[in-house]
Write an enzyme that holds these catalytic residues in place. Structure first.
Site, PDB file in Angstrom:
ATOM      1  N   LYS A  18      40.956  37.353  17.871  1.00 17.59           N
ATOM      2  CA  LYS A  18      42.319  36.826  17.878  1.00 17.59           C
ATOM      3  C   LYS A  18      42.401  35.395  18.396  1.00 17.59           C
ATOM      4  O   LYS A  18      43.346  34.668  18.119  1.00 17.59           O
ATOM      5  CB  LYS A  18      43.236  37.732  18.711  1.00 17.59           C
ATOM      6  CG  LYS A  18      43.152  37.557  20.225  1.00 17.59           C
ATOM      7  CD  LYS A  18      44.360  38.254  20.900  1.00 17.59           C
ATOM      8  CE  LYS A  18      44.470  37.965  22.378  1.00 17.59           C
ATOM      9  NZ  LYS A  18      43.515  38.710  23.205  1.00 17.59           N
ATOM     10  N   HIS A  49      40.728  44.061  31.369  1.00 19.27           N
ATOM     11  CA  HIS A  49      40.884  42.635  31.084  1.00 19.27           C
ATOM     12  C   HIS A  49      41.708  42.083  32.232  1.00 19.27           C
ATOM     13  O   HIS A  49      42.860  42.460  32.398  1.00 19.27           O
ATOM     14  CB  HIS A  49      41.582  42.416  29.736  1.00 19.27           C
ATOM     15  CG  HIS A  49      41.507  40.998  29.240  1.00 19.27           C
ATOM     16  ND1 HIS A  49      41.833  39.913  30.037  1.00 19.27           N
ATOM     17  CD2 HIS A  49      41.129  40.477  28.051  1.00 19.27           C
ATOM     18  CE1 HIS A  49      41.648  38.791  29.338  1.00 19.27           C
ATOM     19  NE2 HIS A  49      41.218  39.111  28.132  1.00 19.27           N
ATOM     20  N   GLY A 107      38.858  36.517  29.809  1.00 18.24           N
ATOM     21  CA  GLY A 107      39.368  35.806  30.976  1.00 18.24           C
ATOM     22  C   GLY A 107      38.571  34.568  31.358  1.00 18.24           C
ATOM     23  O   GLY A 107      38.999  33.791  32.203  1.00 18.24           O
ATOM     24  N   GLU A 138      34.419  40.592  26.324  1.00 20.90           N
ATOM     25  CA  GLU A 138      35.170  40.178  25.140  1.00 20.90           C
ATOM     26  C   GLU A 138      35.669  38.748  25.310  1.00 20.90           C
ATOM     27  O   GLU A 138      36.879  38.500  25.359  1.00 20.90           O
ATOM     28  CB  GLU A 138      36.369  41.120  24.925  1.00 20.90           C
ATOM     29  CG  GLU A 138      35.987  42.573  24.745  1.00 20.90           C
ATOM     30  CD  GLU A 138      37.174  43.525  24.970  1.00 20.90           C
ATOM     31  OE1 GLU A 138      38.241  43.069  25.416  1.00 20.90           O
ATOM     32  OE2 GLU A 138      37.016  44.715  24.695  1.00 20.90           O
ATOM     33  N   GLY A 194      37.055  35.211  24.595  1.00 23.81           N
ATOM     34  CA  GLY A 194      37.762  34.535  23.512  1.00 23.81           C
ATOM     35  C   GLY A 194      37.702  33.031  23.739  1.00 23.81           C
ATOM     36  O   GLY A 194      36.871  32.326  23.173  1.00 23.81           O
ATOM     37  N   ARG A 195      38.549  32.564  24.660  1.00 23.33           N
ATOM     38  CA  ARG A 195      38.641  31.101  24.848  1.00 23.33           C
ATOM     39  C   ARG A 195      37.312  30.487  25.298  1.00 23.33           C
ATOM     40  O   ARG A 195      37.047  29.334  24.973  1.00 23.33           O
ATOM     41  CB  ARG A 195      39.785  30.738  25.786  1.00 23.33           C
ATOM     42  CG  ARG A 195      39.589  31.026  27.237  1.00 23.33           C
ATOM     43  CD  ARG A 195      40.776  30.524  28.075  1.00 23.33           C
ATOM     44  NE  ARG A 195      41.937  31.381  27.995  1.00 23.33           N
ATOM     45  CZ  ARG A 195      43.123  31.017  27.522  1.00 23.33           C
ATOM     46  NH1 ARG A 195      43.316  29.803  27.101  1.00 23.33           N
ATOM     47  NH2 ARG A 195      44.116  31.873  27.483  1.00 23.33           N
TER      48      ARG A 195
HETATM   49  C1  LIG Z   1      42.848  38.371  24.169  1.00 18.39           C
HETATM   50  C2  LIG Z   1      41.842  39.373  24.530  1.00 18.39           C
HETATM   51  C3  LIG Z   1      40.547  38.970  24.851  1.00 18.39           C
HETATM   52  C4  LIG Z   1      40.133  37.513  24.954  1.00 18.39           C
HETATM   53  O1  LIG Z   1      40.581  36.979  26.153  1.00 18.39           O
HETATM   54  P1  LIG Z   1      40.100  35.534  26.660  1.00 18.39           P
HETATM   55  O2  LIG Z   1      40.822  35.369  27.931  1.00 18.39           O
HETATM   56  O3  LIG Z   1      40.490  34.547  25.621  1.00 18.39           O
HETATM   57  O4  LIG Z   1      38.647  35.568  26.859  1.00 18.39           O
HETATM   58  C5  LIG Z   1      39.621  39.943  25.125  1.00 18.39           C
HETATM   59  N1  LIG Z   1      39.952  41.259  25.080  1.00 18.39           N
HETATM   60  C6  LIG Z   1      41.188  41.685  24.766  1.00 18.39           C
HETATM   61  C7  LIG Z   1      41.461  43.130  24.707  1.00 18.39           C
HETATM   62  C8  LIG Z   1      42.177  40.755  24.490  1.00 18.39           C
HETATM   63  O5  LIG Z   1      43.409  41.182  24.210  1.00 18.39           O
END
Ligand SMILES: *Cc1c(COP(=O)(O)O)cnc(C)c1O
Length: 540
Positions: free
Chosen positions: A66, A194, A234, A269, A271-272
């Site tokens: 996402k 998370h 995170g 997980e 993301g950023r």
């Molecule tokens: C958005 C999300 C992430 C990514 O989070 P970041 O802070 O960008 O690393 C990971 N796991 C879940 C379930 C999320 O909703």
């Protein structure tokens, strides 16, 4: 490692010595280039994954799709062997289409639509999270063989985007939920959390991992055999941030609660972390307004750029990002600076990108560059008011290319490079054709918004030759202001204008600026002159 997907479905440019700034400068010098664009650096993503493996060797990254689902991002990560955190059936399909095995996907949305669950069952993507009883009944109905990960709530106190108010069962309530899962005959394989996206304080992972350990024990007591710990996202991802402190706290907590050899697989997980610094956005100042006090002296400047909070800068509203531009063109810092604000291109007053910063006086057409724009930008951007999303230009440093080639084997082919040139040329031609029409139509409005600008004493030629691009509104404006060389005809067309630069002259002709019958170029070297020898062009 075997490459499991088509590398670079799109095209990429290999960088030798050039920096991202060089690439942006080059791009902005292209004829007619005015639209905002992203430069995506594949090298940056590869580096992030390398650093991750070095600092968090026990934690396998499952990239949160996402955050940025650009096809090249997903392809690179697929090739590098990461897993993926998908939140919907579309994200799952996107990843499977890359040739990634189902075992590399976690369906990490604790509240899934039934139809998405059915598709996960059909596509055999078993690993998924839950945090409430209703979800357990749904899973029991649609995918009873799923491998379930219970998501518990542990909140970082000052996360950029807290998630705890929406997701996660409180550790104290987890036991009851696990009991329901057991009654339904479901298979709980692990624990997830998370701490909040953009987590400010990495010590929270210690608390979270310790809570997860307790839930592991509760699950075992109920007869489950949990073997997966998912520490969520995170992690910071901007170019000035570091993973070090996070890694230190996480590794310490893992050693304490899930020591090596305990049989628990650890995933995260991010993301950023993976994408934030890989994307740099370039925007163009399309208009400006100078605000004067009663005595007539300049108090502040409002700049309007061609991307805003309805586009890439939605991250300001949704992701609570602070964005900071740098000027593409180096400027003498001793020149006076003014309080400035930066606004997006739409007609909404909400569309403000920077409320207050100090900038020298910048002309329309100047480029502002925004680093660290890869996370939660393009994915959630729209085209409100008809402003299109920036295109993404992919670059890859030569050494990264060699690294990929060496580590991913023969499956990486450089054939896309040849194809790229042709494609780019076609795209460029098309862009020019569309661009000229658009500019002609917009000329009048652009003219009026740029008219607030004050010219410093210089010649038209100087102005024109300094520009990285030129558009019709500005030519008109200068033509009106500068005495002598050029004048504006009664019908708003330009007569007897002198150009020192052939491209600018052609731009003006192309845009249909000359009145009928006045469209020829006149070269000062006479009719026999070859273009390459010409130095002056006049209209009229
Ligand atoms: C958005 C999300 C992430 C990514 O989070 P970041 O802070 O960008 O690393 C990971 N796991 C879940 C379930 C999320 O909703």
């Amino acid at each position: 490692m075997k490459l499991e997907c088509n590398f670079f479905a799109g095209s990429a440019r290999i960088l030798n010595e050039e920096t991202i700034t060089d690439v942006i400068k080059e791009k902005t010098r292209e004829f007619g280039q005015e639209d905002p664009f992203f430069v995506m650096d594949v090298g940056d993503i590869v580096q992030k994954i390398k650093v991750w493996k070095l600092k968090l060797p026990r934690v396998k990254p499952f990239y949160a799709v996402k955050c940025n689902d650009h096809p090249t991002v997903l392809e690179i990560l697929a090739a590098l062997g990461t897993g993926f955190d998908c939140a919907s059936k579309t994200e799952i399909q996107k990843i499977l289409e890359l040739g990634v095995d189902q075992s590399r996907i976690i369906f990490a949305n604790p509240c899934k639509p039934a139809s998405h669950l059915r598709l996960a069952a059909k596509l055999q993507v078993p690993l998924m999270t839950f945090d409430n009883e209703t979800e357990l009944h749904k899973i029991s109905a649609y995918y009873p063989e799923a491998k379930l990960v219970i998501r518990i709530r542990v909140d970082a106190p000052d996360a950029q985007c807290p998630l705890g108010m929406k997701f996660g069962v409180l550790p104290a309530d987890a036991g009851a939920l696990l009991a329901t899962a057991q009654t339904l005959g479901l298979n709980v394989v692990g624990v997830a959390f998370h701490v909040g996206s953009g987590c400010g304080d990495s010590t929270i992972y210690h608390e979270a991992i310790s809570s997860a350990k307790m839930i592991f024990e509760e699950a075992e007591a109920l007869g489950f055999s949990p073997h997966l710990l998912d520490i969520g996202g995170g992690f910071p991802g901007t170019s000035s941030s570091s993973l070090d402190e996070f890694a230190e706290n996480i590794n310490k907590a893992l050693d304490e609660f899930f020591p090596e050899g305990c049989g628990v697989e650890v995933i995260a997980e991010p993301g950023r972390y993976v994408v934030a610094s890989a994307f740099t956005l370039a925007t163009n100042i399309i208009a400006k307004r100078e605000v004067n006090d009663d005595a007539g002296s300049l108090t502040s400047v409002m700049y309007y750029i061609n991307d805003g909070v309805y586009g890439s800068f939605n991250c300001i509203l949704y992701d609570h990002q602070d964005v900071h531009p740098v000027m593409l063109q180096e400027r003498n810092n001793k020149k006076p600076h003014f309080t400035s604000s930066i606004w997006g291109p739409t007609c909404d007053g909400l569309d403000q990108v920077v409320s207050k910063m100090s900038l020298p006086r910048l002309p329309c057409g100047e480029w502002l560059v925004w680093p660290d724009m890869g996370a939660y930008t393009l994915v959630s951007a729209g085209t409100f008011n008809g402003f299109p999303l920036p295109k993404v230009m992919v670059v890859i440093p030569h050494h990264t290319w060699l690294y990929l080639e060496e580590h991913l084997g023969n499956n990486v082919s450089m054939s896309f490079l040849g194809a790229q040139n042709e494609e780019e040329c076609l795209a460029h031609d098309q862009h020019e054709a569309e661009g000229s029409a658009a500019l002609t139509v917009n000329a009048a409005s652009h003219y009026s918004t740029c008219a607030a600008k004050t010219l410093e004493p210089t010649t038209l030629e100087d102005y024109v030759s300094q520009l990285t691009f030129i558009d019709i509104g500005e030519i008109r404006y200068w033509a009106r202001l500068i005495q002598g060389g050029a004048g504006l005809g009664g019908d708003g067309t330009l007569e007897n204008m002198v150009f020192s630069n052939r491209e600018h002259h052609q731009a003006v002709s192309l845009l249909g600026f000359f009145p009928e019958g006045h469209g020829e170029h006149h070269c000062s070297a006479g009719p026999s002159c070859k273009d390459s020898e010409a130095t002056m062009y006049t209209s009229g």
